[in-house]
Design a protein around this motif. Structure first.
Motif, PDB file in Angstrom:
ATOM      1  N   LEU A 313       0.830  -1.209   0.000  1.00  0.00           N
ATOM      2  CA  LEU A 313       0.000   0.000   0.000  1.00  0.00           C
ATOM      3  C   LEU A 313       0.861   1.255   0.000  1.00  0.00           C
ATOM      4  N   GLU A 314       0.488   2.235  -0.837  1.00  0.00           N
ATOM      5  CA  GLU A 314       1.150   3.534  -0.859  1.00  0.00           C
ATOM      6  C   GLU A 314       0.238   4.649  -0.354  1.00  0.00           C
ATOM      7  N   VAL A 315      -1.072   4.452  -0.482  1.00  0.00           N
ATOM      8  CA  VAL A 315      -2.072   5.433  -0.057  1.00  0.00           C
ATOM      9  C   VAL A 315      -2.909   4.804   1.053  1.00  0.00           C
ATOM     10  N   PHE A 316      -3.196   5.575   2.111  1.00  0.00           N
ATOM     11  CA  PHE A 316      -3.893   5.034   3.273  1.00  0.00           C
ATOM     12  C   PHE A 316      -5.196   5.771   3.588  1.00  0.00           C
ATOM     13  N   GLN A 317      -5.566   6.717   2.742  1.00  0.00           N
ATOM     14  CA  GLN A 317      -6.731   7.554   3.008  1.00  0.00           C
ATOM     15  C   GLN A 317      -8.011   6.729   3.112  1.00  0.00           C
ATOM     16  N   PHE A 318      -8.788   7.036   4.128  1.00  0.00           N
ATOM     17  CA  PHE A 318     -10.089   6.433   4.417  1.00  0.00           C
ATOM     18  C   PHE A 318      -9.999   4.968   4.850  1.00  0.00           C
ATOM     19  N   GLY A 319      -8.775   4.455   5.068  1.00  0.00           N
ATOM     20  CA  GLY A 319      -8.638   3.106   5.592  1.00  0.00           C
ATOM     21  C   GLY A 319      -9.290   2.941   6.956  1.00  0.00           C
ATOM     22  N   PRO A 320      -9.028   3.840   7.927  1.00  0.00           N
ATOM     23  CA  PRO A 320      -9.650   3.679   9.249  1.00  0.00           C
ATOM     24  C   PRO A 320     -11.171   3.738   9.196  1.00  0.00           C
TER      25      PRO A 320
END
Length: 418
Positions: A313-320
């Motif tokens: 993964l390189e992008v983590f936006q909206f994961g939580p």
């Protein structure tokens, strides 16, 4: 009337093997609320409508992987009502209404109990009547358009991302805090773009700043020269663009027009760790000083777990937020003693607030089994759904790009409606 519904995350073959029925959720009740009788309940079937292709495809992987990590943790703890969650059923929204509708129809035909997504507010608008009309729970971790707050969804739609009515003022404060008193605003002409643009513009004007331009654009345009020219001719000190990936072309045009990156601002649609390389691969520092806001929480422990679960993964936006959608859906089913969305939709709100605080599926599930009212504390924050299925408190990240063009979290601002 139930509050929300979610889609199933199982593969077609798995759904057929389980003999699930056609539509509206195939779960059955257990012996009573808070008393799991897993052998009487069919497995909770989840699905997703996320962007696997299209101009929001960078948001697909973190949401898909976060859902997968939540499901693994639930299954490691014994599953929902003592039944392991089947494999998640996939659907690609592709930021295209027709394709999103097709994806939702396929999931409903496979008898999902809950749908995670869609990611884009406009894509949720395209499918919400179909999903909630089938009495299936829908939970999005990234929808922010204000009109979704009071949408007539029959009590089956929830979102763990905040309305842009909360994000807009923080975006305005970020611009004003840098000393800018006149702002040109351009936005993609859809529910997301218009909603956030209006929220930010209202906050800017209430603070005494001048909005010199506020115009929407067609995100499918072949070029954005007219947008760039309108901004350049507005003589504004700062530029706010509410964009998805088409914003890369706008940024490139503004740089060519002599507008500096530290005059540019955006929001979650451009909160992309790889944005600098997309704007200028040869010179990532070209966007040094570019800033924006996005729903996010300072939760390094969650990010580390997600990185370990999905090392590429390189992008983590909206994961939580998506992780919390899955957890809340599972806990609502535990609380209702049923995997039937018509039974557990009402419990989406109750497990999110006004009880004994807990985090993690096993801890919260065990409290439910003891007859305790719970208040799930999520990876994205406290949640605390209101009657519309909106979060009542949240954290907004202010992000930026440093002199090397590297993405950084500059601040986290807590905000809410209570």
């Amino acid at each position: 009337m139930p509050r929300n519904k979610a889609l199933s995350l199982t593969a077609v073959a798995a759904a057929m093997a389980l003999g699930l029925t056609a539509c509206g959720g195939g779960g059955t009740e257990s012996s009573g609320e808070g008393e799991s009788s897993g052998s009487e309940a069919e497995p909770l079937q989840l699905g997703y409508v996320f962007p696997e292709t299209g101009d929001l495809s960078f948001l697909g992987p973190p949401q898909i992987e976060a859902a997968g990590m939540a499901m693994q943790e639930i299954n490691d703890a014994g599953g929902v009502l003592d039944q392991e969650l089947p494999e998640i059923l996939s659907g690609d929204e592709a930021n295209d209404a027709a394709q999103a509708n097709e994806a939702a129809s396929r999931l409903l035909d496979q008898d999902v109990d809950a749908i995670m997504g869609a990611a884009a507010s406009g894509m949720t608008m395209a499918i919400i009547d179909k999903v909630t009309g089938a009495e299936v729970v829908q939970c999005s971790g990234s929808n922010t358009a204000p009109p979704l707050s009071d949408y007539d969804d029959g009590g089956y739609y929830f979102r763990t991302a905040p309305s842009d009515a909360l994000q807009g003022p923080i975006l305005a404060d970020t611009i004003l805090g840098d000393g800018h008193q006149s702002v040109a605003i351009t936005y993609r002409a859809d529910d997301y773009g218009e909603g956030l643009a209006n929220s930010a513009a209202d906050a800017l004007e209430q603070a005494g700043a001048q909005v010199t331009l506020q115009e929407g654009y067609d995100p499918k345009a072949s070029n954005f020269d007219s947008v760039v020219n309108a901004i350049a001719n507005s003589d504004a000190e700062a530029v706010l663009m509410v964009s998805f990936e088409e914003g890369v072309q706008i940024i490139q045009g503004l740089l060519e027009a002599g507008i500096a990156a530290d005059q540019m601002y955006s929001a979650d649609g451009l909160n992309d760790e790889t944005l600098a390389e997309k704007v200028d691969e040869a010179n990532p520092s070209a966007i040094s000083g570019f800033k924006g806001t996005a729903p996010n929480v300072d939760n390094a422990e969650f990010t580390e777990r997600l990185q370990e679960f999905a090392p590429d993964l390189e992008v983590f936006q909206f994961g939580p937020q998506v992780y919390d959608c899955v957890m809340l859906t599972a806990l609502a089913a535990e609380q209702a003693g049923s995997t039937d969305p018509a039974e557990f939709a009402d419990d989406m709100v109750s497990v999110s607030k006004e009880g004994e605080q807990c985090s993690g599926f096993a801890e919260c599930r065990d409290l439910i089994a003891e007859g305790t009212d719970i208040d799930y504390e999520g990876a994205s924050g406290s949640i605390d759904f209101d009657d519309n299925g909106d979060v009542t408190s949240t954290s907004i990240m202010v992000y930026g790009f440093n002199s090397d063009g590297e993405h950084e979290a500059l601040d986290y601002v807590d905000t809410g409606t209570e």
